[in-house]
Design a protein around this motif. Sequence first.
Motif, PDB file in Angstrom:
ATOM      1  N   SER A   1       0.929  -1.564  -0.141  1.00 52.62           N
ATOM      2  CA  SER A   1       0.045  -0.284  -0.476  1.00 52.62           C
ATOM      3  C   SER A   1       0.721   0.825  -0.917  1.00 52.62           C
ATOM      4  O   SER A   1       2.429   1.606   0.189  1.00 52.62           O
ATOM      5  N   ILE A   2       0.272   2.175   0.080  1.00 54.95           N
ATOM      6  CA  ILE A   2       1.049   3.805  -0.169  1.00 54.95           C
ATOM      7  C   ILE A   2       0.650   3.618   1.421  1.00 54.95           C
ATOM      8  O   ILE A   2      -0.155   4.105   1.927  1.00 54.95           O
ATOM      9  N   ARG A   3       1.540   4.854   2.170  1.00 50.66           N
ATOM     10  CA  ARG A   3       1.643   4.776   3.408  1.00 50.66           C
ATOM     11  C   ARG A   3       2.296   6.394   4.079  1.00 50.66           C
ATOM     12  O   ARG A   3       3.153   6.566   3.094  1.00 50.66           O
ATOM     13  N   ALA A   4       1.931   6.510   5.370  1.00 45.93           N
ATOM     14  CA  ALA A   4       2.704   7.780   5.100  1.00 45.93           C
ATOM     15  C   ALA A   4       4.123   7.225   6.197  1.00 45.93           C
ATOM     16  O   ALA A   4       3.551   5.930   7.089  1.00 45.93           O
ATOM     17  N   LYS A   5       4.933   7.785   5.594  1.00 46.95           N
ATOM     18  CA  LYS A   5       6.141   8.166   6.789  1.00 46.95           C
ATOM     19  C   LYS A   5       5.794   8.239   7.568  1.00 46.95           C
ATOM     20  O   LYS A   5       7.285   7.468   8.623  1.00 46.95           O
ATOM     21  N   SER A   6       5.202   8.815   7.986  1.00 42.36           N
ATOM     22  CA  SER A   6       5.110   8.820  10.201  1.00 42.36           C
ATOM     23  C   SER A   6       4.195   7.930  10.624  1.00 42.36           C
ATOM     24  O   SER A   6       4.105   7.489  11.766  1.00 42.36           O
ATOM     25  N   ASN A   7       4.062   6.898   9.505  1.00 41.90           N
ATOM     26  CA  ASN A   7       3.193   5.672  10.057  1.00 41.90           C
ATOM     27  C   ASN A   7       3.515   4.455   9.306  1.00 41.90           C
ATOM     28  O   ASN A   7       2.464   4.462   8.730  1.00 41.90           O
ATOM     29  N   PRO A   8       4.603   4.161   8.961  1.00 40.20           N
ATOM     30  CA  PRO A   8       4.693   3.798   8.100  1.00 40.20           C
ATOM     31  C   PRO A   8       4.485   1.808   7.473  1.00 40.20           C
ATOM     32  O   PRO A   8       4.674   1.424   6.852  1.00 40.20           O
ATOM     33  N   ASP A   9       4.145   1.903   9.304  1.00 43.77           N
ATOM     34  CA  ASP A   9       3.286  -0.084   9.199  1.00 43.77           C
ATOM     35  C   ASP A   9       2.070  -0.147   8.682  1.00 43.77           C
ATOM     36  O   ASP A   9       1.705  -1.199   9.011  1.00 43.77           O
ATOM     37  N   GLN A  10       1.168   1.080   8.940  1.00 46.05           N
ATOM     38  CA  GLN A  10      -0.450   0.586   7.798  1.00 46.05           C
ATOM     39  C   GLN A  10      -0.701   1.745   6.558  1.00 46.05           C
ATOM     40  O   GLN A  10       0.133   2.379   6.223  1.00 46.05           O
ATOM     41  N   PRO A  11      -1.697   0.882   5.860  1.00 45.24           N
ATOM     42  CA  PRO A  11      -2.102   2.213   4.704  1.00 45.24           C
ATOM     43  C   PRO A  11      -2.708   3.245   4.758  1.00 45.24           C
ATOM     44  O   PRO A  11      -2.622   3.476   6.333  1.00 45.24           O
ATOM     45  N   TRP A  12      -2.454   3.880   3.879  1.00 42.98           N
ATOM     46  CA  TRP A  12      -2.480   6.018   4.504  1.00 42.98           C
ATOM     47  C   TRP A  12      -3.844   6.218   3.751  1.00 42.98           C
ATOM     48  O   TRP A  12      -4.193   5.122   3.039  1.00 42.98           O
ATOM     49  N   TYR A  13      -5.258   6.293   4.465  1.00 34.96           N
ATOM     50  CA  TYR A  13      -6.166   6.936   4.662  1.00 34.96           C
ATOM     51  C   TYR A  13      -6.344   7.904   3.575  1.00 34.96           C
ATOM     52  O   TYR A  13      -6.018   8.949   4.662  1.00 34.96           O
ATOM     53  N   GLU A  14      -6.677   8.402   2.427  1.00 39.09           N
ATOM     54  CA  GLU A  14      -7.693   9.652   1.905  1.00 39.09           C
ATOM     55  C   GLU A  14      -9.106   9.745   2.308  1.00 39.09           C
ATOM     56  O   GLU A  14     -10.038   8.547   2.754  1.00 39.09           O
TER      57      GLU A  14
END
Length: 444
Positions: free
Chosen positions: A189-202
């Motif tokens: 998935s595309i992930r935020a570097k601030s939370n790299p273990d989980q998918p980033w949600y729009e």
Amino acid sequence: VDAATGEGVLGTIVYVYDKAVCEGEACRGTKPVVLVDAGADGSFEVSGMPANPQLMLKAPGYGLLFPADLQAGDCGAPYCLDAQMQPFEARGTYMKFDDLGSRELVIQRLDQVAESPFINAIVVDLKDERGLTTWEPENSIARELGIRAPNRMSAQEFVALAKERGIYVIARFLTFQDNALAEGRPEWSIRAKSNPDQPWYESPNTAIPKAYVSAFRPEVREYEISLAQELATLGVDEIQFDYFRFPGRSKPEDYIYGAESTAQTRREAISSFSHELMAALKPYGVFTAIDVFGSIIVNGNEPLIGQNLEDLMIGVDYLSPMIYPQVWEPRDFPECGDPVLCPYTVIYESVAKAIELTPLPTKVRPWIQGYDNNYRQEGPARGYFFAVPEMLIQRQAAEDAGAAGWLFWSGGANMPDEIFGPMPSLPELEAQIRARQGGRSGPY
């Protein structure tokens, strides 16, 4: 050749099947014995045919042709064929994924299309934003993730009901917005570097937060191609790919994409995936379409999301730009004051520009606005909501600009029945719109 003009049909593909295996429509979705691309003038030559061949011809902007028989003639080959292709334009409405939970509603909507002389197609979600499908997948990862949605009419039953009514079925397939795959394989998935273990949600606070899988990942590409191929075997006429893009992040450096993410690499990823996907689907004989932002028409390129008309559309049958007047900014149509106030101009100019930019043989068939929402909080369009006249005038504008059909969009799939009825004259529509605008006028 075009049956009406006699001109060669650009982009024709000739499929040859064995009648011992299938005949007519039943052949589509199966692998042909051989297929060839016709030349720009429509001429073609096929070798390696079975003893009892079934031919199918496919081209953007035309209905499928299944020649009844082949005969000897003066073409210098054992078999000759004069293929008269009938022009076809899909004009339709939209049915959302969750509506497939009600068989009564499905029948009602299909009957509406079948009974109207003005529409002939329906777009239906068969793979939705959650990554769920309406058929039991064969892909091993999809089976592991359990993506077959419960309590939804199957794709096969929907297609059968539509075909009984002579309706052209467009299967909407959400591509890189895929919550099931993003959550099941977060490393894809595309992930935020601030939370790299989980998918980033729009839009994380909405009913269905949007998670994206990365078009850079070969595993993602293989998965989406596999599901699209499965869908192509189920009898749909066309697969329309939406969310065929990266999320539009203004600071991509804050996210993990699984590869270096730049304007150039995003463009290369989306375009190369399109080419892979079209090549993988070509043997199935299904028409294809890709949805794009209307704003891509301004310069042919959307660098943040990776879409580019020049190379993205190679091998694609239909471009479906989302050109609702609501999505444009006042600066895009300065002569209007606000694009909401001149729907004819917005649709006509958008379609004309899209046709100019889109490489042949791809046809342009836009999504137009079938909802009344108005998000303007200020300016000349504040408080002005669309009604039937504004929706109808978009149909006329799309046709006048040379679109290969049109599709009405409403996210809730709730649209006035009248927009699928007869078309009043342009002056009559203009008068109705001006009257509703309380005297405000614009270049319609």
